[in-house]
Structures are given as structure tokens and as C-alpha cells.
Write a protein that holds these residues in place. Structure first.
Motif, PDB file in Angstrom:
ATOM      1  N   SER A 412     -30.365 -17.884   2.724  1.00  0.00           N
ATOM      2  CA  SER A 412     -31.337 -18.963   2.912  1.00  0.00           C
ATOM      3  C   SER A 412     -32.057 -19.343   1.622  1.00  0.00           C
ATOM      4  O   SER A 412     -32.879 -20.265   1.623  1.00  0.00           O
ATOM      5  CB  SER A 412     -32.367 -18.563   3.976  1.00  0.00           C
ATOM      6  N   GLU A 413     -31.775 -18.631   0.543  1.00  0.00           N
ATOM      7  CA  GLU A 413     -32.358 -18.921  -0.772  1.00  0.00           C
ATOM      8  C   GLU A 413     -33.897 -18.988  -0.710  1.00  0.00           C
ATOM      9  O   GLU A 413     -34.526 -19.963  -1.093  1.00  0.00           O
ATOM     10  CB  GLU A 413     -31.776 -20.226  -1.328  1.00  0.00           C
ATOM     11  N   THR A 414     -34.460 -17.907  -0.236  1.00  0.00           N
ATOM     12  CA  THR A 414     -35.916 -17.827  -0.111  1.00  0.00           C
ATOM     13  C   THR A 414     -36.562 -16.955  -1.185  1.00  0.00           C
ATOM     14  O   THR A 414     -37.756 -17.094  -1.456  1.00  0.00           O
ATOM     15  CB  THR A 414     -36.296 -17.261   1.271  1.00  0.00           C
ATOM     16  N   LEU A 415     -35.781 -16.058  -1.807  1.00  0.00           N
ATOM     17  CA  LEU A 415     -36.326 -15.129  -2.787  1.00  0.00           C
ATOM     18  C   LEU A 415     -35.794 -15.464  -4.172  1.00  0.00           C
ATOM     19  O   LEU A 415     -34.681 -15.077  -4.549  1.00  0.00           O
ATOM     20  CB  LEU A 415     -35.961 -13.686  -2.407  1.00  0.00           C
ATOM     21  N   ASN A 416     -36.589 -16.178  -4.949  1.00  0.00           N
ATOM     22  CA  ASN A 416     -36.206 -16.568  -6.305  1.00  0.00           C
ATOM     23  C   ASN A 416     -36.315 -15.371  -7.236  1.00  0.00           C
ATOM     24  O   ASN A 416     -37.397 -14.825  -7.448  1.00  0.00           O
ATOM     25  CB  ASN A 416     -37.116 -17.711  -6.774  1.00  0.00           C
ATOM     26  N   LEU A 417     -35.185 -14.972  -7.814  1.00  0.00           N
ATOM     27  CA  LEU A 417     -35.131 -13.769  -8.645  1.00  0.00           C
ATOM     28  C   LEU A 417     -35.120 -14.088 -10.145  1.00  0.00           C
ATOM     29  O   LEU A 417     -34.847 -13.212 -10.964  1.00  0.00           O
ATOM     30  CB  LEU A 417     -33.880 -12.957  -8.291  1.00  0.00           C
ATOM     31  N   ALA A 418     -35.442 -15.319 -10.498  1.00  0.00           N
ATOM     32  CA  ALA A 418     -35.357 -15.725 -11.905  1.00  0.00           C
ATOM     33  C   ALA A 418     -36.262 -14.895 -12.805  1.00  0.00           C
ATOM     34  O   ALA A 418     -35.869 -14.498 -13.913  1.00  0.00           O
ATOM     35  CB  ALA A 418     -35.690 -17.206 -12.037  1.00  0.00           C
ATOM     36  N   ALA A 419     -37.470 -14.620 -12.350  1.00  0.00           N
ATOM     37  CA  ALA A 419     -38.416 -13.862 -13.172  1.00  0.00           C
ATOM     38  C   ALA A 419     -37.982 -12.400 -13.320  1.00  0.00           C
ATOM     39  O   ALA A 419     -38.255 -11.753 -14.334  1.00  0.00           O
ATOM     40  CB  ALA A 419     -39.814 -13.938 -12.557  1.00  0.00           C
ATOM     41  N   LYS A 420     -37.269 -11.903 -12.319  1.00  0.00           N
ATOM     42  CA  LYS A 420     -36.841 -10.504 -12.332  1.00  0.00           C
ATOM     43  C   LYS A 420     -35.610 -10.300 -13.219  1.00  0.00           C
ATOM     44  O   LYS A 420     -35.429  -9.221 -13.807  1.00  0.00           O
ATOM     45  CB  LYS A 420     -36.541 -10.046 -10.905  1.00  0.00           C
ATOM     46  N   TYR A 421     -34.777 -11.315 -13.343  1.00  0.00           N
ATOM     47  CA  TYR A 421     -33.535 -11.190 -14.111  1.00  0.00           C
ATOM     48  C   TYR A 421     -33.429 -12.322 -15.140  1.00  0.00           C
ATOM     49  O   TYR A 421     -32.536 -13.193 -15.050  1.00  0.00           O
ATOM     50  CB  TYR A 421     -32.321 -11.226 -13.179  1.00  0.00           C
ATOM     51  N   PRO A 422     -34.294 -12.353 -16.129  1.00  0.00           N
ATOM     52  CA  PRO A 422     -34.288 -13.459 -17.106  1.00  0.00           C
ATOM     53  C   PRO A 422     -33.004 -13.523 -17.931  1.00  0.00           C
ATOM     54  O   PRO A 422     -32.568 -14.615 -18.303  1.00  0.00           O
ATOM     55  CB  PRO A 422     -35.498 -13.143 -17.990  1.00  0.00           C
ATOM     56  N   ASP A 423     -32.379 -12.382 -18.213  1.00  0.00           N
ATOM     57  CA  ASP A 423     -31.143 -12.393 -18.987  1.00  0.00           C
ATOM     58  C   ASP A 423     -29.996 -13.047 -18.206  1.00  0.00           C
ATOM     59  O   ASP A 423     -29.168 -13.767 -18.780  1.00  0.00           O
ATOM     60  CB  ASP A 423     -30.749 -10.970 -19.395  1.00  0.00           C
ATOM     61  N   LYS A 424     -29.973 -12.798 -16.907  1.00  0.00           N
ATOM     62  CA  LYS A 424     -28.938 -13.424 -16.067  1.00  0.00           C
ATOM     63  C   LYS A 424     -29.159 -14.929 -15.987  1.00  0.00           C
ATOM     64  O   LYS A 424     -28.210 -15.713 -16.021  1.00  0.00           O
ATOM     65  CB  LYS A 424     -28.922 -12.797 -14.670  1.00  0.00           C
TER      66      LYS A 424
END
Length: 463
Positions: A412-424
Motif C-alpha cells: 500500500s506504500e504507506t511507510l516511506n523508507l527514504a530517510a532510513k536508506y539514503p544510499d539506496k
């Protein structure tokens, strides 16, 4: 003696042509059925308890349900361009915008817009392999004569050139002045039918199958259902008295389409063609929940954006006696895979199929290849873009930072993980850009105001 030799010669010639005929009939027929703007959740085989889709549900039980099928664009025209060519349509400048659409006046406009003439279609690939080809329904690849289906690899065309039209006959009280919305049989033979349009398209598909039963055929039944305008058949509307408004109309239109699919499938059965026909059912993009009350749950987003609800679609495949029944396939696939799959089963060779982005799905469906058909998939619409790499998905926006999701754990794309995985984020952002560097410049673009509307629609329909 001469008469004897002539008789012997004629006998062997006859045997030769009989053998050719038998060989030709051994090639599988191909039926591609495409719905238009349907919601991901609006089918019984996807768990809907509201929509009635008994014929498609039966089809699902007879073959493979693909749980992660994607289109190459989140709107109708470019998605169909990808299907027809087997390649990312951005590679030939067909940006993720419909033709003619609400375009900027600074680029290609009007009847100059269409599927570029240097691009080969499924029909172009299948005709040299001995197939009779037809497209029935919506074309949406350019209104001008030079873009016409009969000039793009199809032997027969019954439908309309534009992107949407009335489901009822144009006449007094229901007028029309746009030529691209007129029904057309062949080239320039315009007329109207008194039948409900979905039924009329089924009639033509059934007739084409009957007329071509003796040799291989490819029919692309390209419905405009359930695209707006919301015009159900009255007899189907009464079936859903428990619903109201657009949702009731959508349910009725979906039932009409399902019944039309059932008629095509029954014709194959009646003619004894089931065992020698590959049948595909899919949809051209996510449901536009605001305009037709479609439901994409549990997916976020809608038509025209790159959330899963805009680009993940229902996808069924049946080939009786060849592929397994009543199974699910869970790796990501793309509608770009249709052309190479069809080409391969039709007897085409790899060296004749170049410059496509799709893959032949058969080894994956049959379990001969256990890997993923695609490690990476891409989407682009002007400043917006998305990339899925394995189970990671990055979305790039014009008005906010990029977002990162693990689709396997968060569909459902509810948990944005951008801040947790900046290298990815950085690596995937760069990979998306590197893909974009290989693309043709867009031949046309939307007026900017519609990009703003697209972002607002996306935000309104997040899970």
C-alpha cells in the motif's frame, strides 16, 4: 503417360498444401482482451464481493493469475503503445500523455500525434508468421489516416480511433461531431450501431474468430469499458439496486464487459479451439477512482500516477493443456512482455525480435526459469518517474522529495523508507536518470496545469 504424371504431380501438390494447412492450424491462436480504466480490486478473482465477473473468474481458475503485473504507463494511450510495440514507449517519444489530449501548444499537436510510423506492432510481427490479425474496439494511437490500424499490421479493424466515446448510438438526442469517435469498420467506413457498444465489440470478435477458425489468428479485443462516460446498459443496472451513483453504473458496466468476455470464450469452446488458443485478459492502467468510482485497494493511488494503484493491473493467462490451471504467479511482469510472448509461441525466432524491452513469459509460467522476468522496471511522465528494482521502489516527484518503499512488505506504500536508506535512494535515483538518458525527447507534453491536478489526485487517493 502425361496424364498419369500430371495426376501424380497434382496429388503430391495437394498433399503438400494439406500438410501446410495442418501445420498452420497447429500454431496457437491468440486472444488478447484489454479492459479500460478498471480498478485493481473490481474483479471477483481479486476478491471483490460487489462486482460480478463470473466469466473472468472462471478464466482465472483455468489458468494463471499474475499478482504483480504492471503496465508501462499510468494512462491509456501510452500504455497501449507499450503493449503494441513491446518496448518502453518513451524510447520513441510517446511520453506518458494521451493523444491528442490537453497538450502544450509548443510541440506536436492534434492529428500529428500518434504511434510513430517507424515502430513495429504486434500485428507487424505476427502477420509474416501466417496470422490473421484484428483489433476490435479502442485504438487511441493517433487519429490521422497514416496511423490507422490497417496500416499498422492489422488485417481488420472495427472500432473507433479516439480514446473514449458514447456507449450508445450517435443520433438525434445523442449527437457527436468528433470524427475520431465514430465507429469504423475497415478504413473510412463509418456508421453507427443500435447495440450497446460493449456488446457490439463482442459480436465482432466472435465473428472474426468464426471466420478465421481454419488458420492462426490474433484478435486484440480492446474494450473502452469501463472508461467514462458512465453509461451502463439498463438491464445490467437493475442488477445492482444495492448500489448508487457512479459505483452502481461501474458495476453494471463491468458486468456487461464480463458477459462480453464470456461470449468470446464460449465461441472458442464451441469451435473446439480452447486447446490451441492462448487467452490473455488484462487492463490498461489503474482505475481513476474519482471519475468512475473504481477501487484499487489495497493499492494506493489511481490512474495517472506511479503509485501501485496507477500501474499494477489484473492479468490472467490461459492456454488449456499447456500451462497449469488455477495457480498464481508472484514475480513482477509487464504488459511489455505480451509481444515477445506472442511472437515466440507463433514460431518467431529470437534473431527476428530485436529492440524490445519485454520478455517471453512462457519459460517463467512453465517453471523452466525460476528467476524474475524483470529485475528492474521503469516509469516516466515528464518530471515524475519511478523505478522498481527487485522489491524496492523509488518514486520521484516534481514538488517533493523522492520516496522509497519495500513493495514486498508494504504494497500500500504507506511507510516511506527514504530517510532510513539514503544510499539506496541515491543509487536508485541515479539508475532512473541513467535510463532516462537513453530515451527520446517527448514529442508532446501536457499543459502544466494538468501535472498539478495529477499530484492532487494522487494525494487524494493514498491508502
Amino acid at each position: 503417360m502425361k496424364n498419369y504424371l500430371l495426376a501424380i504431380t497434382n496429388f503430391f501438390i495437394a498433399i503438400f498444401f494439406v500438410q501446410l494447412s495442418v501445420f498452420a492450424q497447429q500454431k496457437p491462436n491468440i486472444v488478447l482482451i484489454l479492459s479500460d480504466d478498471a480498478g485493481y480490486a473490481d474483479f471477483g478473482f481479486h476478491g471483490s464481493e460487489v462486482m460480478k465477473t463470473p466469466h473472468l473468474d472462471k478464466l482465472a481458475s483455468q489458468g494463471v493469475v499474475f499478482k504483480q503485473a504492471y503496465v508501462s504507463a499510468a494512462v491509456c494511450g501510452p500504455s497501449r503503445a507499450g503493449i503494441l510495440t513491446g518496448k518502453y514507449q518513451q524510447r520513441f517519444g510517446f511520453e506518458e500523455n494521451n493523444v491528442p489530449g490537453y497538450m502544450s501548444k509548443s510541440g506536436t499537436v492534434g492529428d500529428d500525434m500518434g504511434l510513430p510510423l517507424n515502430q513495429k506492432t504486434i500485428g507487424d510481427y505476427l502477420k509474416p508468421l501466417g496470422y490473421k490479425t484484428a483489433i476490435i474496439g479502442k485504438w487511441h494511437q493517433g487519429n490521422a489516416d497514416r496511423f490507422h490500424p490497417l496500416k499498422r499490421g492489422f488485417d481488420e479493424f472495427y472500432g473507433f480511433r479516439g480514446g473514449a466515446r458514447s456507449y450508445y448510438e450517435f443520433k438525434e438526442g445523442n449527437p457527436n461531431t468528433k470524427q475520431e469517435d465514430w465507429l469504423e469498420h475497415g478504413f473510412g467506413n463509418y456508421y453507427e450501431t443500435e447495440k450497446y457498444l460493449t456488446d457490439a465489440f463482442a459480436d465482432k470478435a466472435v465473428a472474426f474468430i468464426e471466420e478465421n477458425k481454419a488458420h492462426p489468428f490474433f484478435v486484440f479485443l480492446s474494450f473502452n469499458a469501463v472508461h467514462t462516460p458512465m453509461q451502463p446498459d439498463d438491464k445490467d443496472l437493475a442488477t445492482f439496486s444495492n448500489l448508487t451513483g457512479k459505483r452502481q453504473k461501474l458495476a453494471a458496466m463491468t458486468l456487461s464487459m464480463d458477459r462480453a468476455c464470456g461470449r468470446v470464450l464460449q465461441k472458442l469452446k464451441d469451435l473446439g479451439l480452447d486447446d490451441n488458443t492462448l487467452v490473455i485478459f488484462t487492463n490498461d492502467n489503474g482505475g481513476p477512482s474519482d471519475s468512475n468510482a473504481s477501487v484499487n485497494s489495497p493499492l494506493s493511488g489511481t490512474k495517472a500516477n506511479h503509485l501501485e494503484g496507477g500501474i499494477r493491473v489484473p492479468f490472467l493467462m490461459r492456454w488449456t493443456g499447456v500451462i497449469p490451471e488455477n495457480i498464481e504467479y508472484n514475480n513482477p511482469i509487464s504488459t511489455l512482455d505480451l509481444l515477445p510472448t506472442f511472437f515466440k509461441i507463433a514460431g518467431g525466432t529470437t534473431d527476428k525480435l530485436s529492440d524490445v524491452d519485454g520478455v517471453n513469459l512462457m519459460p517463467y509460467v512453465l517453471g523452466e526459469n525460476k528467476s524474475r522476468p524483470h529485475k528492474t522496471l521503469y516509469w516516466k511522465k515528464e518530471n515524475r518517474g519511478a523505478i522498481r528494482e527487485h522489491d524496492w521502489k523509488l518514486l520521484r516527484f516534481p514538488d517533493r522529495p523522492a520516496e522509497l518503499y519495500n513493495i514486498a512488505e508494504d504494497v500500500s506504500e504507506t511507510l516511506n523508507l527514504a530517510a532510513k536508506y539514503p544510499d539506496k535512494v541515491k543509487a536508485m535515483y541515479k539508475k532512473l536518470f541513467e535510463w532516462e538518458l537513453t530515451l527520446e525527447r517527448p514529442k508532446w507534453q501536457l499543459q502544466r496545469t494538468y501535472e498539478d491536478k495529477a499530484m492532487k489526485r494522487m494525494d487524494a487517493y493514498r491508502e
